[in-house]
Design a protein around this motif. Structure first.
Motif, PDB file in Angstrom:
ATOM      1  N   ASN A 189       0.840  -1.223   0.000  1.00 50.44           N
ATOM      2  CA  ASN A 189       0.000   0.000   0.000  1.00 50.44           C
ATOM      3  C   ASN A 189       0.866   1.260   0.000  1.00 50.44           C
ATOM      4  O   ASN A 189       1.284   1.721   1.068  1.00 50.44           O
ATOM      5  CB  ASN A 189      -0.927  -0.001   1.222  1.00 50.44           C
ATOM      6  N   ASN A 225      -8.965   5.361  -1.017  1.00 51.23           N
ATOM      7  CA  ASN A 225      -7.931   4.771  -0.159  1.00 51.23           C
ATOM      8  C   ASN A 225      -7.799   5.513   1.156  1.00 51.23           C
ATOM      9  O   ASN A 225      -8.115   6.695   1.262  1.00 51.23           O
ATOM     10  CB  ASN A 225      -6.587   4.743  -0.898  1.00 51.23           C
ATOM     11  N   LEU A 226      -7.306   4.786   2.143  1.00 51.17           N
ATOM     12  CA  LEU A 226      -7.297   5.299   3.506  1.00 51.17           C
ATOM     13  C   LEU A 226      -6.520   6.611   3.672  1.00 51.17           C
ATOM     14  O   LEU A 226      -7.057   7.588   4.202  1.00 51.17           O
ATOM     15  CB  LEU A 226      -6.724   4.231   4.451  1.00 51.17           C
ATOM     16  N   ARG A 280     -14.797   7.171   7.635  1.00 49.34           N
ATOM     17  CA  ARG A 280     -15.579   5.986   7.979  1.00 49.34           C
ATOM     18  C   ARG A 280     -14.605   4.820   8.063  1.00 49.34           C
ATOM     19  O   ARG A 280     -13.928   4.498   7.077  1.00 49.34           O
ATOM     20  CB  ARG A 280     -16.655   5.727   6.921  1.00 49.34           C
ATOM     21  N   PHE A 339     -14.003   1.128   8.072  1.00 46.03           N
ATOM     22  CA  PHE A 339     -14.797   0.008   7.551  1.00 46.03           C
ATOM     23  C   PHE A 339     -14.612  -1.253   8.397  1.00 46.03           C
ATOM     24  O   PHE A 339     -13.836  -2.137   8.039  1.00 46.03           O
ATOM     25  CB  PHE A 339     -14.425  -0.268   6.094  1.00 46.03           C
ATOM     26  N   ARG A 382      -2.842  -3.331   6.989  1.00 47.57           N
ATOM     27  CA  ARG A 382      -2.185  -3.329   5.679  1.00 47.57           C
ATOM     28  C   ARG A 382      -0.702  -3.010   5.851  1.00 47.57           C
ATOM     29  O   ARG A 382      -0.290  -2.442   6.853  1.00 47.57           O
ATOM     30  CB  ARG A 382      -2.789  -2.253   4.764  1.00 47.57           C
ATOM     31  N   ARG A 395     -16.270  -2.963   4.406  1.00 52.24           N
ATOM     32  CA  ARG A 395     -16.369  -2.682   2.970  1.00 52.24           C
ATOM     33  C   ARG A 395     -16.311  -4.020   2.235  1.00 52.24           C
ATOM     34  O   ARG A 395     -15.383  -4.810   2.486  1.00 52.24           O
ATOM     35  CB  ARG A 395     -15.192  -1.772   2.567  1.00 52.24           C
ATOM     36  N   ASP A 428     -13.027  -6.414   1.327  1.00 51.48           N
ATOM     37  CA  ASP A 428     -11.829  -6.123   2.127  1.00 51.48           C
ATOM     38  C   ASP A 428     -11.348  -7.356   2.892  1.00 51.48           C
ATOM     39  O   ASP A 428     -12.155  -8.180   3.326  1.00 51.48           O
ATOM     40  CB  ASP A 428     -12.128  -5.014   3.147  1.00 51.48           C
TER      41      ASP A 428
HETATM   42  N1  UFG Z   1     -10.331   2.006   4.958  1.00 56.38           N
HETATM   43  C1  UFG Z   1     -11.244   2.593   5.822  1.00 56.38           C
HETATM   44  N2  UFG Z   1     -11.888   3.721   5.422  1.00 56.38           N
HETATM   45  C2  UFG Z   1     -11.659   4.292   4.191  1.00 56.38           C
HETATM   46  C3  UFG Z   1     -10.732   3.685   3.332  1.00 56.38           C
HETATM   47  C4  UFG Z   1     -10.085   2.537   3.740  1.00 56.38           C
HETATM   48  O1  UFG Z   1     -11.484   2.093   6.937  1.00 56.38           O
HETATM   49  O2  UFG Z   1     -12.292   5.315   3.873  1.00 56.38           O
HETATM   50  C5  UFG Z   1      -9.612   0.795   5.384  1.00 56.38           C
HETATM   51  C6  UFG Z   1      -9.888  -0.421   4.529  1.00 56.38           C
HETATM   52  O3  UFG Z   1     -11.045  -1.104   4.998  1.00 56.38           O
HETATM   53  C7  UFG Z   1      -8.594  -1.212   4.695  1.00 56.38           C
HETATM   54  C8  UFG Z   1      -7.531  -0.150   4.849  1.00 56.38           C
HETATM   55  O4  UFG Z   1      -8.217   1.031   5.255  1.00 56.38           O
HETATM   56  O5  UFG Z   1      -8.640  -1.980   5.882  1.00 56.38           O
HETATM   57  C9  UFG Z   1      -6.770   0.135   3.576  1.00 56.38           C
HETATM   58  O6  UFG Z   1      -7.686   0.426   2.530  1.00 56.38           O
HETATM   59  P1  UFG Z   1      -7.203   1.084   1.140  1.00 56.38           P
HETATM   60  O7  UFG Z   1      -8.427   1.304   0.317  1.00 56.38           O
HETATM   61  O8  UFG Z   1      -6.323   2.245   1.407  1.00 56.38           O
HETATM   62  O9  UFG Z   1      -6.266  -0.038   0.515  1.00 56.38           O
HETATM   63  P2  UFG Z   1      -6.599  -1.543   0.074  1.00 56.38           P
HETATM   64  O10 UFG Z   1      -5.644  -2.407   0.813  1.00 56.38           O
HETATM   65  O11 UFG Z   1      -8.022  -1.859   0.168  1.00 56.38           O
HETATM   66  O12 UFG Z   1      -6.283  -1.468  -1.484  1.00 56.38           O
HETATM   67  C10 UFG Z   1      -4.956  -1.278  -1.914  1.00 56.38           C
HETATM   68  C11 UFG Z   1      -4.922  -0.549  -3.266  1.00 56.38           C
HETATM   69  C12 UFG Z   1      -5.485  -1.389  -4.363  1.00 56.38           C
HETATM   70  C13 UFG Z   1      -4.862  -2.748  -4.361  1.00 56.38           C
HETATM   71  C14 UFG Z   1      -4.969  -3.366  -2.981  1.00 56.38           C
HETATM   72  C15 UFG Z   1      -4.287  -4.694  -2.885  1.00 56.38           C
HETATM   73  O13 UFG Z   1      -5.669   0.635  -3.185  1.00 56.38           O
HETATM   74  O14 UFG Z   1      -5.192  -0.778  -5.603  1.00 56.38           O
HETATM   75  O15 UFG Z   1      -4.348  -2.512  -2.034  1.00 56.38           O
HETATM   76  O16 UFG Z   1      -2.946  -4.574  -3.166  1.00 56.38           O
HETATM   77  F1  UFG Z   1      -5.498  -3.519  -5.257  1.00 56.38           F
END
Ligand code: UFG
Length: 340
Positions: A185, A205-206, A222, A224, A237, A298, A301
């Motif tokens: 990430n 993204n977070l 929010r 998730f 992550r 979400r 996730d």
């Molecule tokens: N989260 C929240 N609130 C938000 C956004 C995210 O609580 O508004 C949480 C998510 O539930 C997760 C963590 O923060 O637990 C990280 O979420 P991200 O969306 O930042 O990242 P992800 O791990 O879901 O996704 C990332 C990349 C994708 C990639 C994925 C897997 O954004 O492109 O890693 O490698 F596909």
């Protein structure tokens, strides 16, 4: 392998984007010549001057689409390209579910045209921007490069398919030297505050979401789900500072110049950080409030995702150096100055 001239010339596709721009800074800082391509689909022209200000160096910029054969052919005719770092591609998971054809067409077409043009001009070195999203679901962390692959959305599937295409192409040509970097990430920004992550609209993204909340543009974060099997119940992550990630590309290039074949390499820190740990670090380091509420999970996730980093250390000599505090500080510094 590289026919050694003084300064290798690197073509960077999608070079004005978040990871691309930081990587171009590292390349220029290390005296590489850079030819950058971008179509500004998901990047802003101001980034070009920001890179020049940071590095005090210049580079060639060509606006265009990597899927345009004539454009790509001209780039390779006009410059002696020693290696390519290929970032260009669409990258939003949700959008890819809504518009799968757009994702398959764009991400595959750009890569196929790039590879055909590289073949035509005898360029054999490539670093590809892959993702941890190529791994199939696993209960057990960390994720090793040998873990089974499997994706859950079209975006991730384009990354997996491109890895497969690169594998087949490299097997057919003993001169090819390809590296797929599987990012975890990427977050943070350049410490100068001049380049960083500035997604269009409401961030998915977070980290960019936290920055928007901290700068008062969105009322609250929010979170998730807080019922995951993790110490505080929120998702964990492997966040890596974008400057560390950019440095991994330089090490990957140098590795590509020394050997042939194909490798798939995790780029993370090896540590998991929860959503609430990230919020806490952000508040402490930046002295700002980040209001949040816990909402439902979400869809799609996972509870925890982090990398085994031993292969990156062994092959590239890469170890991430920056901390979660660094990521929070630099992301906020950029956000305060640039996020609308
Ligand atoms: N989260 C929240 N609130 C938000 C956004 C995210 O609580 O508004 C949480 C998510 O539930 C997760 C963590 O923060 O637990 C990280 O979420 P991200 O969306 O930042 O990242 P992800 O791990 O879901 O996704 C990332 C990349 C994708 C990639 C994925 C897997 O954004 O492109 O890693 O490698 F596909």
């Amino acid at each position: 392998m590289l026919n050694l001239r003084q300064k290798p010339c690197i073509l960077v596709t999608g070079g004005a984007g978040f990871i691309g721009s930081h990587t171009v800074c590292e390349l220029l800082d290390h005296d590489y010549d850079v030819v950058m391509i971008d179509d500004f689909y998901n990047a802003k022209p101001e980034v070009l001057d920001a890179i020049r200000t940071i590095t005090k160096k210049d580079f060639v910029f060509e606006e265009g689409d990597c899927a345009d054969r004539d454009f790509m052919d001209r780039i390779f005719r006009e410059h002696t390209i020693d290696a390519v770092i290929h970032f260009a591609g669409y990258k939003a998971v949700g959008e890819s579910v809504a518009k799968p054809l757009m994702y398959y067409r764009n991400n595959l077409d750009t890569t196929l045209t790039l590879l055909e043009t590289m073949k035509k001009h005898g360029c054999h070195n490539l670093v590809f921007s892959s993702s941890a999203t190529v791994y199939a679901y696993s209960e057990k962390m960390p994720l090793y490069e040998s873990n089974p692959l499997g994706t859950t959305n079209p975006y991730g599937e384009t990354k997996r398919m491109i890895e497969r295409i690169l594998t087949d192409v490299s097997h057919a040509d003993p001169e090819d030297s390809f590296i797929c970097l599987r990012y975890f990430n990427p977050v943070g920004a350049h410490p100068s505050g001049l380049i960083g992550e500035d997604p269009n609209g409401i961030p998915n993204n977070l980290m960019p979401f936290i920055v928007k909340v901290a700068t008062g543009k969105i009322a609250k974060l929010r979170v998730f789900g807080n019922d995951y099997d993790t110490p505080d119940g929120t998702g964990m992550r492997d966040y890596i500072h974008v400057v560390d990630l950019a440095k991994a590309h330089l090490l990957a290039l140098n590795y590509a110049f020394k050997r042939t074949g194909i490798d798939y390499i995790n780029v993370g820190t090896g540590n998991g950080t929860s959503v609430l740990e990230m919020v806490e670090s952000f508040r402490r380091v930046n002295h700002v409030d980040v209001p949040y509420e816990i909402v439902g999970r979400r869809p799609g996730d996972l509870a925890k995702v982090w990398a085994d980093t031993s292969y990156a250390k062994k092959t590239l000599g890469f170890t991430a150096e920056k901390t979660i505090d660094d990521m929070c500080r630099d992301a906020y510094n950029y956000g305060v100055k640039h996020m609308k």
